[in-house]
Scaffold this motif. Structure first.
Motif, PDB file in Angstrom:
ATOM      1  N   GLN A  44       0.837  -1.211   0.000  1.00 53.78           N
ATOM      2  CA  GLN A  44       0.000   0.000   0.000  1.00 53.78           C
ATOM      3  C   GLN A  44       0.864   1.249   0.000  1.00 53.78           C
ATOM      4  O   GLN A  44       0.513   2.263  -0.595  1.00 53.78           O
ATOM      5  CB  GLN A  44      -0.898   0.017   1.235  1.00 53.78           C
ATOM      6  CG  GLN A  44      -2.110  -0.886   1.119  1.00 53.78           C
ATOM      7  CD  GLN A  44      -2.905  -0.917   2.414  1.00 53.78           C
ATOM      8  OE1 GLN A  44      -3.348   0.101   2.898  1.00 53.78           O
ATOM      9  NE2 GLN A  44      -3.068  -2.101   2.975  1.00 53.78           N
ATOM     10  N   GLU A  45       1.993   1.188   0.670  1.00 48.98           N
ATOM     11  CA  GLU A  45       2.883   2.354   0.715  1.00 48.98           C
ATOM     12  C   GLU A  45       3.635   2.549  -0.605  1.00 48.98           C
ATOM     13  O   GLU A  45       4.008   3.660  -0.946  1.00 48.98           O
ATOM     14  CB  GLU A  45       3.911   2.192   1.849  1.00 48.98           C
ATOM     15  CG  GLU A  45       3.288   2.342   3.214  1.00 48.98           C
ATOM     16  CD  GLU A  45       4.214   1.872   4.325  1.00 48.98           C
ATOM     17  OE1 GLU A  45       5.442   1.824   4.099  1.00 48.98           O
ATOM     18  OE2 GLU A  45       3.698   1.531   5.397  1.00 48.98           O
ATOM     19  N   GLU A  46       3.854   1.459  -1.320  1.00 52.43           N
ATOM     20  CA  GLU A  46       4.642   1.537  -2.562  1.00 52.43           C
ATOM     21  C   GLU A  46       3.805   1.846  -3.798  1.00 52.43           C
ATOM     22  O   GLU A  46       4.346   2.242  -4.828  1.00 52.43           O
ATOM     23  CB  GLU A  46       5.384   0.199  -2.806  1.00 52.43           C
ATOM     24  CG  GLU A  46       6.290  -0.252  -1.662  1.00 52.43           C
ATOM     25  CD  GLU A  46       7.582   0.549  -1.579  1.00 52.43           C
ATOM     26  OE1 GLU A  46       7.896   1.272  -2.537  1.00 52.43           O
ATOM     27  OE2 GLU A  46       8.254   0.462  -0.535  1.00 52.43           O
ATOM     28  N   ALA A  47       2.474   1.643  -3.710  1.00 55.34           N
ATOM     29  CA  ALA A  47       1.623   1.813  -4.901  1.00 55.34           C
ATOM     30  C   ALA A  47       1.509   3.282  -5.281  1.00 55.34           C
ATOM     31  O   ALA A  47       1.403   4.154  -4.421  1.00 55.34           O
ATOM     32  CB  ALA A  47       0.241   1.224  -4.632  1.00 55.34           C
ATOM     33  N   ASN A  48       1.530   3.558  -6.589  1.00 52.28           N
ATOM     34  CA  ASN A  48       1.381   4.930  -7.085  1.00 52.28           C
ATOM     35  C   ASN A  48      -0.080   5.302  -7.314  1.00 52.28           C
ATOM     36  O   ASN A  48      -0.508   6.385  -6.972  1.00 52.28           O
ATOM     37  CB  ASN A  48       2.147   5.097  -8.412  1.00 52.28           C
ATOM     38  CG  ASN A  48       3.651   5.003  -8.211  1.00 52.28           C
ATOM     39  OD1 ASN A  48       4.193   5.508  -7.238  1.00 52.28           O
ATOM     40  ND2 ASN A  48       4.330   4.339  -9.140  1.00 52.28           N
ATOM     41  N   ASP A  49      -0.827   4.387  -7.912  1.00 49.89           N
ATOM     42  CA  ASP A  49      -2.213   4.661  -8.300  1.00 49.89           C
ATOM     43  C   ASP A  49      -3.134   4.545  -7.070  1.00 49.89           C
ATOM     44  O   ASP A  49      -3.165   3.505  -6.412  1.00 49.89           O
ATOM     45  CB  ASP A  49      -2.606   3.623  -9.372  1.00 49.89           C
ATOM     46  CG  ASP A  49      -4.033   3.794  -9.862  1.00 49.89           C
ATOM     47  OD1 ASP A  49      -4.710   4.750  -9.422  1.00 49.89           O
ATOM     48  OD2 ASP A  49      -4.478   2.959 -10.670  1.00 49.89           O
ATOM     49  N   PRO A  50      -3.898   5.628  -6.775  1.00 49.79           N
ATOM     50  CA  PRO A  50      -4.782   5.583  -5.598  1.00 49.79           C
ATOM     51  C   PRO A  50      -5.789   4.428  -5.650  1.00 49.79           C
ATOM     52  O   PRO A  50      -6.131   3.851  -4.615  1.00 49.79           O
ATOM     53  CB  PRO A  50      -5.518   6.920  -5.635  1.00 49.79           C
ATOM     54  CG  PRO A  50      -4.720   7.792  -6.525  1.00 49.79           C
ATOM     55  CD  PRO A  50      -3.963   6.910  -7.470  1.00 49.79           C
ATOM     56  N   SER A  51      -6.265   4.077  -6.856  1.00 48.92           N
ATOM     57  CA  SER A  51      -7.257   2.988  -6.910  1.00 48.92           C
ATOM     58  C   SER A  51      -6.590   1.637  -6.609  1.00 48.92           C
ATOM     59  O   SER A  51      -7.203   0.755  -6.010  1.00 48.92           O
ATOM     60  CB  SER A  51      -8.008   2.971  -8.242  1.00 48.92           C
ATOM     61  OG  SER A  51      -7.180   2.486  -9.257  1.00 48.92           O
ATOM     62  N   LEU A  52      -5.323   1.485  -7.000  1.00 44.64           N
ATOM     63  CA  LEU A  52      -4.596   0.264  -6.641  1.00 44.64           C
ATOM     64  C   LEU A  52      -4.411   0.214  -5.116  1.00 44.64           C
ATOM     65  O   LEU A  52      -4.593  -0.828  -4.487  1.00 44.64           O
ATOM     66  CB  LEU A  52      -3.240   0.195  -7.354  1.00 44.64           C
ATOM     67  CG  LEU A  52      -2.342  -0.994  -6.975  1.00 44.64           C
ATOM     68  CD1 LEU A  52      -3.021  -2.336  -7.232  1.00 44.64           C
ATOM     69  CD2 LEU A  52      -0.995  -0.927  -7.719  1.00 44.64           C
ATOM     70  N   ARG A  53      -4.092   1.373  -4.549  1.00 48.60           N
ATOM     71  CA  ARG A  53      -3.921   1.436  -3.086  1.00 48.60           C
ATOM     72  C   ARG A  53      -5.215   1.015  -2.383  1.00 48.60           C
ATOM     73  O   ARG A  53      -5.195   0.258  -1.412  1.00 48.60           O
ATOM     74  CB  ARG A  53      -3.520   2.851  -2.678  1.00 48.60           C
ATOM     75  CG  ARG A  53      -2.358   2.871  -1.687  1.00 48.60           C
ATOM     76  CD  ARG A  53      -1.902   4.279  -1.396  1.00 48.60           C
ATOM     77  NE  ARG A  53      -1.279   4.902  -2.545  1.00 48.60           N
ATOM     78  CZ  ARG A  53      -1.384   6.199  -2.863  1.00 48.60           C
ATOM     79  NH1 ARG A  53      -2.110   7.012  -2.119  1.00 48.60           N
ATOM     80  NH2 ARG A  53      -0.764   6.680  -3.919  1.00 48.60           N
ATOM     81  N   ARG A  54      -6.336   1.501  -2.904  1.00 46.47           N
ATOM     82  CA  ARG A  54      -7.636   1.140  -2.308  1.00 46.47           C
ATOM     83  C   ARG A  54      -7.910  -0.365  -2.433  1.00 46.47           C
ATOM     84  O   ARG A  54      -8.419  -1.001  -1.516  1.00 46.47           O
ATOM     85  CB  ARG A  54      -8.775   1.916  -2.983  1.00 46.47           C
ATOM     86  CG  ARG A  54      -9.022   3.279  -2.360  1.00 46.47           C
ATOM     87  CD  ARG A  54     -10.386   3.834  -2.794  1.00 46.47           C
ATOM     88  NE  ARG A  54     -10.512   3.951  -4.254  1.00 46.47           N
ATOM     89  CZ  ARG A  54     -10.033   4.992  -4.954  1.00 46.47           C
ATOM     90  NH1 ARG A  54      -9.435   5.993  -4.344  1.00 46.47           N
ATOM     91  NH2 ARG A  54     -10.179   5.045  -6.265  1.00 46.47           N
ATOM     92  N   GLN A  55      -7.569  -0.921  -3.609  1.00 45.48           N
ATOM     93  CA  GLN A  55      -7.771  -2.372  -3.797  1.00 45.48           C
ATOM     94  C   GLN A  55      -6.932  -3.185  -2.822  1.00 45.48           C
ATOM     95  O   GLN A  55      -7.388  -4.191  -2.280  1.00 45.48           O
ATOM     96  CB  GLN A  55      -7.382  -2.771  -5.221  1.00 45.48           C
ATOM     97  CG  GLN A  55      -8.482  -2.548  -6.239  1.00 45.48           C
ATOM     98  CD  GLN A  55      -8.073  -3.040  -7.629  1.00 45.48           C
ATOM     99  OE1 GLN A  55      -7.201  -3.892  -7.772  1.00 45.48           O
ATOM    100  NE2 GLN A  55      -8.699  -2.497  -8.657  1.00 45.48           N
TER     101      GLN A  55
END
Ligand SMILES: [Fe+2]
Length: 169
Positions: free
Chosen positions: A37-48
């Motif tokens: 979650q900390e490494e993801a760039n895309d907010p929707s990926l973070r939410r997933q």
């Protein structure tokens, strides 16, 4: 070939061993999802990833309930495959440019979900032989969540690939 000092002697013991490995797997995945979650760039990926973190907490509880249903103490067993997937993901994230983080994360998710589905397939086949409906239902809940997560990760990877192609065209 049976070893004289084999410690796992019955199908139920084998099932409990596999269950303990699955518990280690899910608990390791909780750690992985937190990091990702900390490494993801895309907010929707973070939410997933956040949503699957919550689901995974429920999956850990389901596995603990399976131990209870069998009248067995919760017993974690080693799961070297998930350690390998974790290590590969960590290494890749260090090696790639930050702009590629989401690609690395999504391919890691796809590989991990395929492994989880394989683990649950094996457990469900054994549970069906044992004929315990509660156990089967708990394991089915987990495998259905994994299948849905896999599908979402594949779709997200396809969309990401299209964006990358457009940017580089
Ligand atoms: Fe899981």
């Amino acid at each position: 070939m049976a070893l004289l000092d084999a410690k796992i002697e019955s199908p139920q013991e084998l099932f409990v061993h596999k269950l303990g490995a699955a518990l280690t797997m899910e608990e390791t995945i909780l750690e992985m999802l937190e990091k990702l979650q900390e490494e993801a760039n895309d907010p929707s990926l973070r939410r997933q990833l956040e949503q699957h973190y919550k689901e995974t907490q429920g999956q850990v509880q389901n596995l603990q309930q399976v131990f209870d249903a069998l009248g067995e103490p919760v017993d974690r067993r080693p799961c070297p495959v998930i350690e390998g997937l974790e290590k590969e993901g960590d290494t890749m994230l260090k090696e790639v440019d930050e702009s590629l983080n989401d690609s690395v994360i999504l391919s890691g998710v796809i590989e991990t979900e395929h492994h989880e589905i394989a683990v649950y397939d094996g457990l469900i086949i054994m549970a069906e032989q044992m004929g315990d409906d509660d156990v089967i239902a708990l394991l089915n809940e987990n495998i259905e969540q994994e299948a849905a997560t896999l599908e979402k990760a594949i779709k997200a990877t396809e969309q990401l690939a299209k964006r990358v192609v457009r940017q580089t065209a």
